[in-house]
Design a protein around this motif. Sequence first.
Motif, PDB file in Angstrom:
ATOM      1  N   ALA A  83     -11.536  -6.228  -2.421  1.00 21.04           N
ATOM      2  CA  ALA A  83     -10.732  -6.641  -3.574  1.00 21.04           C
ATOM      3  C   ALA A  83      -9.368  -7.145  -3.107  1.00 21.04           C
ATOM      4  N   ALA A  84      -8.792  -6.459  -2.125  1.00 21.87           N
ATOM      5  CA  ALA A  84      -7.483  -6.884  -1.615  1.00 21.87           C
ATOM      6  C   ALA A  84      -7.597  -8.248  -0.944  1.00 21.87           C
ATOM      7  N   GLU A 139      -5.074   3.975   3.282  1.00 18.25           N
ATOM      8  CA  GLU A 139      -5.394   2.677   2.672  1.00 18.25           C
ATOM      9  C   GLU A 139      -5.131   1.544   3.647  1.00 18.25           C
ATOM     10  N   ASN A 154     -14.070  -2.299 -11.487  1.00 20.21           N
ATOM     11  CA  ASN A 154     -12.731  -1.794 -11.808  1.00 20.21           C
ATOM     12  C   ASN A 154     -11.634  -2.555 -11.085  1.00 20.21           C
ATOM     13  N   LEU A 155     -11.944  -3.078  -9.921  1.00 18.89           N
ATOM     14  CA  LEU A 155     -10.914  -3.781  -9.150  1.00 18.89           C
ATOM     15  C   LEU A 155     -10.964  -5.286  -9.380  1.00 18.89           C
ATOM     16  N   ASP A 176      -8.032   1.128   5.876  1.00 18.42           N
ATOM     17  CA  ASP A 176      -9.159   0.545   5.145  1.00 18.42           C
ATOM     18  C   ASP A 176      -8.983  -0.961   4.989  1.00 18.42           C
ATOM     19  N   LEU A 177      -7.779  -1.367   4.601  1.00 18.01           N
ATOM     20  CA  LEU A 177      -7.550  -2.782   4.343  1.00 18.01           C
ATOM     21  C   LEU A 177      -7.502  -3.628   5.607  1.00 18.01           C
ATOM     22  N   ALA A 228     -16.636   0.549  -8.578  1.00 21.09           N
ATOM     23  CA  ALA A 228     -15.349   0.263  -7.937  1.00 21.09           C
ATOM     24  C   ALA A 228     -15.075  -1.240  -7.972  1.00 21.09           C
ATOM     25  N   GLU A 240     -16.049   3.244  -1.822  1.00 15.74           N
ATOM     26  CA  GLU A 240     -14.819   2.822  -2.509  1.00 15.74           C
ATOM     27  C   GLU A 240     -13.817   2.138  -1.591  1.00 15.74           C
ATOM     28  N   PRO A 241     -13.510   2.729  -0.422  1.00 13.63           N
ATOM     29  CA  PRO A 241     -12.544   2.028   0.443  1.00 13.63           C
ATOM     30  C   PRO A 241     -13.027   0.651   0.888  1.00 13.63           C
ATOM     31  N   LEU A 296       0.839  -1.195   0.000  1.00 10.25           N
ATOM     32  CA  LEU A 296       0.000   0.000   0.000  1.00 10.25           C
ATOM     33  C   LEU A 296       0.869   1.239   0.000  1.00 10.25           C
ATOM     34  N   ARG A 352     -12.356  -1.573  -1.977  1.00  9.66           N
ATOM     35  CA  ARG A 352     -10.913  -1.787  -2.098  1.00  9.66           C
ATOM     36  C   ARG A 352     -10.442  -2.871  -1.122  1.00  9.66           C
TER      37      ARG A 352
END
Length: 710
Positions: free
Chosen positions: A448-449, A287, A325-326, A290-291, A322, A441-442, A282, A445
């Motif tokens: 997705a991670a 971020e 896209n991810l 968030d993750l 989002a 979005e976060p 990251l 994200r």
Amino acid sequence: MRSLDYIFKPRSIAVVGASRRIGSIGREILHNLVEYDYRGKVFPVNPKADFILSIKAFPTVSSIPDPVDLAIIVVPRDQVLGVVDDCGKKGVKGLLVITAGFSETGEEGRRIEQELDERVERYGMRMIGPNSMGIINTEIAVHMDGTFAPTLPLVGRIGFLSQSGALGIAILNMARQHDIGFSFFVSLGNKANVSNNDLLEYWEDDAQTDLILMYLESFGNPRRFMPIARRISKRKPIVVVKSGRTLAGALAVSSHTGALVSRQGMDIAIDALLEQTGVIRLNTVEEMFDLTLGFSKNPLPRGDRVGILTNAGGPAILATDAAINLGLKVPRLSERTRAELRHLLPVEAAIQNPVDMTPKPDRSKYEACARLLLEDDEIDSLLVISVPPIMVSAMDIIMGIEGLRREFSKPILAVVMAPEDFFEELNEKYPGHMAIYRFPEPAVRALAAMEHYRRWRDKPLGSVNLFPVQTRAAEDLLEAVRREKRSQLTTPEALRLLECYGIPVAHSVVAASAGEVVDAAKGLRYPVVLKAIAPDLVHKTEAGGVVTDIRTPEELGAAALDMGETVSRTRPDRTSSSAPLGFLVQEFVRGGREVIIGMLQDPSFGPLVMFGLGGIYVETLRDVVFRVPPLTDLDAQEMILQIRGFRLLEGVRGEPPIDLQALAEVLQRFSQMLQELPEVAEIDINPFLVFPDAQNFCAVDARVRLAEES
Ligand code: ADP
Ligand code: MG
């Protein structure tokens, strides 16, 4: 006890340099240990005090009657070595050196740090620091706050290692607001003795730690990091926030903790390394929150299909965008789920995915719909969005969903678009609640991670193949070049080197002069290609040293005479232009696709393998990927898959695909060559021609430069 247990699970601690003075580090550390109710014994050490904070003090460590596991050292720099000797005498096994002024300050400090580490080793101790801001272990049986930070972290299952102490402590504080808790906090300082890698290995089997979080400024020994991280990533996610992405950032870093940062290629190497080891990289602390929120409060998803439940269209569209896209999917729900939703919701509701319940659902509606989505086999994870409705408490809705977490082993993330005080109240009332975000979005994200990591974890590790090659012949060839005091190989030499490693090259012959070219080419099939040879001739085309598609011996003879003149004229070093040029005649290879296989030297990582589309694509599109060797078979396959122009290799407009398996083998052979021939400082094969049939693969050009002899 393992050696690091003396540091992280000590049964007794001496605070050397403990002090009464309010605001001094020596007081704050002692105070924090007591205040956090450390479960072992604490001994203040200070020759000028009988007691500190009502605890009996000792003049030296060796004068403490009880055994001491850990000494926390906060004395001035010039007393540190003496204290270490005293600890050695006492048989102390762990040191935490808070004192600063070592390698981060320059030459003198670096010298003392080295001496410090040598003594630590001599006494068989392990040491965190120097220049550390302390360590925390929240485990009930230890309960140690060995920092001078004002606030404590929440208890959780994240091991957090920070190279910057101050930032680390700021992160600990802020993590409270995100309801994120920790098992360990470690400020590593200058890493003179205990390194990132040591800590990773310590946490590998730690039962308190499920996720490893690192804020890094340098990697220490990246070659050692690689196998360790690869192995541990398979068991626990490792999240790295790595600063120093830009050159200016890197320079700031190097004056900050005394880390020697490689100043170019740095990011390429690190990204390659992390990609290969499954480590999640990251760029920002934001971020990171968030993750870790998503990871620490959820099981991993079993796939990429997200169900979205909302009471407002806008944020659900943002979330869907989002997700797509991810690389996530927002699939159709099953027939059955839709039928039940239809039954449950008003007609104006959207029962597709995202499911829009329209503005008025209450706690029980949210809960019932969320349950349906979680039960649906088409869905791997759930994102619940709430724009706080009038008359209904968002807190209430969240509590309804909260109950589902125990029932389902799918990740559930929530987005509540509410003001700050909502989150404050939530953290206060319900610590340990689900992962809740303020924006879509976060949250996506994080999901997705998690899915990206899950995929990495579930795929096989791959293996490094060693091919039977002619290492000796390759070494002899390089030795012969060195004897001539050259570092640049000629084109035929470079091609010969590739052959030693089983990398196919185009049929070619060499002629010493223009007059001998036609004779030399007798065994070749026309059309042929003519190239000029000279050790310092690196860009042949530019110097007029390449003619392709020569049809007849007559044409070839004429081209050679011509080339001899043109090249002599255009070569930069006129004095050497009288030196005899040689010629290379090659079969003209038609119909292949051009790729480049090369290497990038990174000052701290060593060589990286590069792969990309060759020819004009290299310069204009920079469509290349990098990996740290040795390449596994999977690494090699992924490199090929990851270039943007992969479709061109797969075949467009009905062309057959090239033999990807064979290309992956060439990359592995190339990687083996880099490993076995460290004296190669630069090498690229450009172009390497690839075909649907691997029989036709061949390198037509290669450059090799050897490292200057030291
Ligand atoms: P340089 O890179 O030093 O200019 P190359 O040997 O790579 O010289 O030749 C330049 C280009 O000519 C190559 O990129 C390739 O497109 C083409 N070429 C060279 N040799 C051959 C060959 N044997 N068959 C087909 N094309 C060739
Ligand atoms: Mg070339």
